[in-house]
Design a protein around this motif. Structure first.
Motif, mmCIF file in Angstrom:
data_model
loop_
_atom_site.group_PDB
_atom_site.id
_atom_site.type_symbol
_atom_site.label_atom_id
_atom_site.label_comp_id
_atom_site.label_asym_id
_atom_site.label_seq_id
_atom_site.Cartn_x
_atom_site.Cartn_y
_atom_site.Cartn_z
ATOM 1 N N ARG A 151 -28.550 -7.215 -30.757
ATOM 2 C CA ARG A 151 -28.132 -8.431 -31.456
ATOM 3 C C ARG A 151 -29.220 -8.910 -32.408
ATOM 4 N N GLN A 152 -30.472 -8.863 -31.973
ATOM 5 C CA GLN A 152 -31.573 -9.326 -32.806
ATOM 6 C C GLN A 152 -31.744 -8.451 -34.042
ATOM 7 N N ASN A 153 -31.543 -7.156 -33.885
ATOM 8 C CA ASN A 153 -31.734 -6.222 -34.997
ATOM 9 C C ASN A 153 -30.457 -5.975 -35.794
ATOM 10 N N ARG A 154 -29.380 -6.650 -35.388
ATOM 11 C CA ARG A 154 -28.108 -6.578 -36.104
ATOM 12 C C ARG A 154 -27.589 -5.149 -36.240
ATOM 13 N N ARG A 155 -27.850 -4.326 -35.207
ATOM 14 C CA ARG A 155 -27.381 -2.945 -35.264
ATOM 15 C C ARG A 155 -26.023 -2.791 -34.596
ATOM 16 N N LEU A 156 -25.857 -3.445 -33.456
ATOM 17 C CA LEU A 156 -24.606 -3.423 -32.699
ATOM 18 C C LEU A 156 -24.167 -2.009 -32.329
ATOM 19 N N TYR A 198 -19.548 -9.601 -32.140
ATOM 20 C CA TYR A 198 -19.041 -8.817 -33.271
ATOM 21 C C TYR A 198 -18.450 -9.734 -34.352
ATOM 22 N N PHE A 214 -21.020 -11.392 -36.486
ATOM 23 C CA PHE A 214 -21.598 -10.505 -37.494
ATOM 24 C C PHE A 214 -20.532 -9.969 -38.456
#
Length: 201
Positions: free
Chosen positions: A123-128, A173, A176
Motif C-alpha cells: 500500500r505504501q509503495n502503491r504497487r498492489l 484498490y 488507488f
C-alpha cells in the motif's frame, strides 16, 4: 559452532564484496542454524518451525528494513523481504498444525504480522502486487488462532471475517482508482457474506 561461523562469514562476505546474491545463501544458512539449535535444544518440530518463522520476521524483515533506512539499499531490502515472506509463511503454516495452543498462538501472530507487513508495504509503495497475498497469509494465522482458542465458534464468523477482509482489499484498490480489481474483491466479499448465511438459514 561451525554453522554459526558459516552464517557470520556469509553475511560478512556479502557486506565486503557487495555481492547481494550471497544474501540468499546467508539467509538459508541462518534458517538451517535455527533448525540445528532447535534440535540441540530438544524442541519439537512445530516449536522449531515457530522459531524459524520468527527468525524470518525478526531477522529478515526487521533487519532488512533497518538496513534499508540506514543504507538506502533497495536490492538488499528486496532480498530480505522475499526471504522474510517465504520463511515466515512456510514455517508458520507448518507450526499451525501443532496441538499446542502456545505454538499456534506464536505461529499465528507471526503470520498475522508478516501478512500485515506485506499489506502495508504494498500500500505504501502503491504497487498492489502482493496485497491479496498479505491478507490471505494474515487471515490464515488469525483464523487458526480463533479455531484453537474458541473451538465452538460458529462457522459464519469465519466467512464474515473473510468477507470483511475482501471489503478492506476492495477499498484499498478503489482508493488507488483500480476499479476492476476493487469490483472483483467486492463481489467476492458479498458472496462470502451472503451464500454461507443463506445456507445456514
Amino acid at each position: 559452532v561451525a554453522w554459526l561461523a558459516a552464517v557470520v562469514a556469509l553475511y560478512h562476505a556479502t557486506y565486503r564484496t557487495g555481492e547481494r546474491q550471497l544474501l540468499y545463501g546467508a539467509n538459508l544458512a541462518a534458517i538451517i542454524l535455527t533448525g540445528l539449535v532447535g534440535t540441540w535444544a530438544s524442541l519439537t518440530f512445530t516449536q522449531t518451525a515457530v522459531c524459524i518463522a520468527w527468525v524470518g520476521l525478526g531477522a529478515f524483515y526487521v533487519g532488512g528494513r533497518v538496513y534499508r533506512s540506514w543504507r538506502h539499499d533497495t536490492v538488499v531490502w528486496d532480498i530480505m523481504f522475499l526471504s522474510a515472506i517465504l520463511t515466515t509463511t512456510i514455517a508458520g503454516v507448518f507450526a499451525l498444525f501443532s496441538s499446542s495452543q502456545t505454538d499456534v498462538l506464536a505461529a499465528g501472530v507471526a503470520l498475522l504480522a508478516i501478512g500485515s507487513a506485506i499489506f502495508y508495504d504494498d500500500r505504501q509503495n502503491r504497487r498492489l502486487r502482493l496485497l491479496d497475498l498479505g491478507v490471505i497469509i494474515g487471515m490464515i494465522g488469525f483464523q487458526r488462532m480463533i479455531g484453537v482458542y474458541f473451538p465452538d465458534m460458529h462457522h459464519l464468523v469465519y466467512t464474515h471475517l473473510w468477507a470483511l477482509a475482501a471489503f478492506v482489499v476492495a477499498y484499498v484498490y478503489l482508493a488507488f482508482r483500480t476499479r476492476p480489481e476493487a469490483k472483483v474483491r467486492l463481489i467476492m466479499g458479498l458472496l462470502l457474506l451472503s451464500l454461507p448465511t443463506l445456507n445456514a438459514a
